[in-house]
Design an enzyme around this catalytic site. Structure first.
Site, PDB file in Angstrom:
ATOM      1  CB  CYS A   1      -0.951   0.010   1.189  1.00  0.00           C
ATOM      2  SG  CYS A   1      -0.145  -0.090   2.800  1.00  0.00           S
TER       3      CYS A   1
ATOM      4  CG  HIS B   1      -4.010   0.593   4.762  1.00  0.00           C
ATOM      5  ND1 HIS B   1      -3.425  -0.185   3.792  1.00  0.00           N
ATOM      6  CD2 HIS B   1      -5.147   1.095   4.217  1.00  0.00           C
ATOM      7  CE1 HIS B   1      -4.182  -0.171   2.703  1.00  0.00           C
ATOM      8  NE2 HIS B   1      -5.228   0.595   2.935  1.00  0.00           N
TER       9      HIS B   1
END
Length: 483
Positions: A113, A431
């Site tokens: 990510c 994330h």
């Protein structure tokens, strides 16, 4: 529920039920289905006048079987299309991209990510995409290594795939080349690829592109990445103990927003980031001494990148920790007071033109030349003589490396176009997500392979203070004035 009849033009609609537990607007929607008259055009006569959308039914005295009178014009009947409907999935991929309003997402290949969010932000820079399109597939300059060439080609190809697809793209080839060029992004833990720092990924990719996207012409060795992202700094380095002082010049590719208990806003953090202490040898003292470095911006980029310095090394846990403090940032950023005196003078005329343009857009009358009003820039800058226009400043461009476009001038005012956020407590976990402004002005959240439309007013809420996504990198686009 009482039942009434409604007279409209020559028509009479009997047996229309009124749900008195709902506002009259719901009743109007029922009549819209019957008559085709939109609720905002309906005028229904009741006791006391015209029925309002939020009237209280109990005070209107509506009785069973009562006849109500309505006036209003119905919408035109829509004609059947000459051609049958075309579903978006039947369109070519390129047309689907236009219809959707944003490009594709990127599949997460295993803790990638950080890479996906970085590439979505950089993909939003059209000038970078144009430079990559012109990059040769095979030929490369002699001073560029093969791995840098392959990474540049992979970046170009990935951007092209994003532009052509609506369905998510798997960036496998790009990821393989990135790991070969920068092995740290291929680190494994228990057989799985580790999470990496998005800022490090951003920096390494831009560095590679800066080496590759240079004009092969010997007469004009143009560095595209420097012109798009490079920030020229001039610094005063002073030692209070010895009185030594020197001047330094350098180019950086991101401003640092340092976060402390005193910093509540991006602008405050940028001021802190332009001041630093360093220890080095003092010739006059014959030993190490502390020097204060005070920097100013001397050349502006087309795209201003800002990194929030949220991560630091925590010795007791032997890992990177995160500063969760809330730091607000604006949709519009003016960095005039962070610039050197020389650059401020060059910005004076385009900033005046920008104010006049904004005034015209707002329908305001421009102040006559020679007005006694005080220029707000003079208040902000404390720079002597800034209000005195000169022929030199009116004709000045923004200096070397400030803008690649010769027909526009920068103003020191920037608009937010991308935010890269991090959710979690450590740079080695959590994330990353990209929030990118599209060419149509709409914002889209790229959460790996899942693009989600967003409201602009929610973008500045990613400022921190908890465990939600918070801004780690912001990218602003320069507001320019035609010459």
């Amino acid at each position: 529920m009482p039942t009434v009849s409604v007279k409209w033009q020559k028509e009479l609609y009997p047996g229309v039920e009124i749900d008195t537990t709902q506002p009259p607007y719901v009743f109007k929607c029922q009549l819209y289905d019957l008559t085709g008259v939109p609720p905002e055009r309906q005028k229904i006569m009741v006791k006391g006048g015209i029925l309002k959308d939020d009237s209280d039914w109990s005070k209107l005295g509506i009785k069973e079987g009562q006849k109500l009178m309505m006036v209003g014009t119905a919408d035109e009947i829509v004609k059947a299309p000459e051609k049958g409907p075309v579903f978006m999935e039947d369109l070519p991929e390129e047309e689907q991209v236009v219809a959707v309003g944003h490009s594709a997402g990127l599949f997460n290949l295993g803790n990638t990510c950080y890479m996906n969010s970085t590439m979505q932000c950089l993909h939003s820079v059209p000038e970078l995409k144009s430079a990559l399109i012109e990059y040769p597939q095979s030929g490369r300059s002699n001073d560029l290594d093969q791995s840098s060439h392959l990474l540049t080609v992979a970046t170009r190809d990935l951007f092209s795939e994003l532009d052509k697809n609506v369905k998510p793209v798997a960036p496998m080839q790009f990821w393989m080349v990135l790991r070969k060029k920068y092995p740290q992004f291929g680190q494994l833990h228990n057989g799985s690829f580790m999470q990496q720092d998005a800022e490090e990924c951003w920096t390494q990719i831009l560095y590679t592109l800066s080496q590759a996207l240079r004009s092969p012409s010997t007469s004009s060795n143009v560095d595209t990445v420097k012109e798009l992202f490079g920030i020229d700094l001039v610094s005063r380095v002073h030692c209070a103990e010895s009185g030594e002082e020197s001047r330094e010049a350098e180019t950086i590719y991101a401003l640092k927003c340092h976060i402390s208990h005193e910093v509540n806003h991006l602008h405050e953090g940028l001021k802190h980031g332009l001041k630093s202490e360093l220890e080095k040898a003092s010739p006059s003292l014959g030993r190490s001494a502390v020097y204060l470095k005070d920097s100013r911006i001397n050349g502006l980029p087309k795209y201003l990148t800002i990194q929030f310095v949220r991560f630091f090394w925590k010795r007791e846990s032997n890992q990177k920790a995160k500063i969760l403090r809330k730091v607000d940032y604006p949709l519009e950023l003016d960095i005039f007071d962070l610039c050197s005196d020389d650059l401020r003078k060059k910005l004076e005329t385009p900033r005046q033109m920008l104010r006049e343009e904004d005034g015209r857009k707002a329908g305001l009358k421009l102040k006559q030349k020679g007005s006694a009003s005080v220029d707000s820039d003079v208040k902000m800058s404390d720079a002597e003589g800034l209000s005195n226009e000169s022929e030199e400043s009116s004709k000045a461009t923004l200096g070397e490396g400030a803008s690649s476009a010769k027909n526009v001038q920068l103003t020191g005012v920037y608009d937010l176009v991308a935010v890269l956020t991090h959710k979690g407590r450590s740079a080695d976990s959590g994330h990353y997500v990209a929030w990118v402004k599209q060419e149509n002005g709409k914002w889209v959240q790229f959460d790996d392979d899942n693009p989600i439309p967003q409201r602009e007013e929610d973008i500045t809420k990613l400022s921190g203070g908890g465990d939600w996504h918070m801004a780690y990198i912001c990218m602003y686009k320069a507001r320019t004035i035609p010459m």
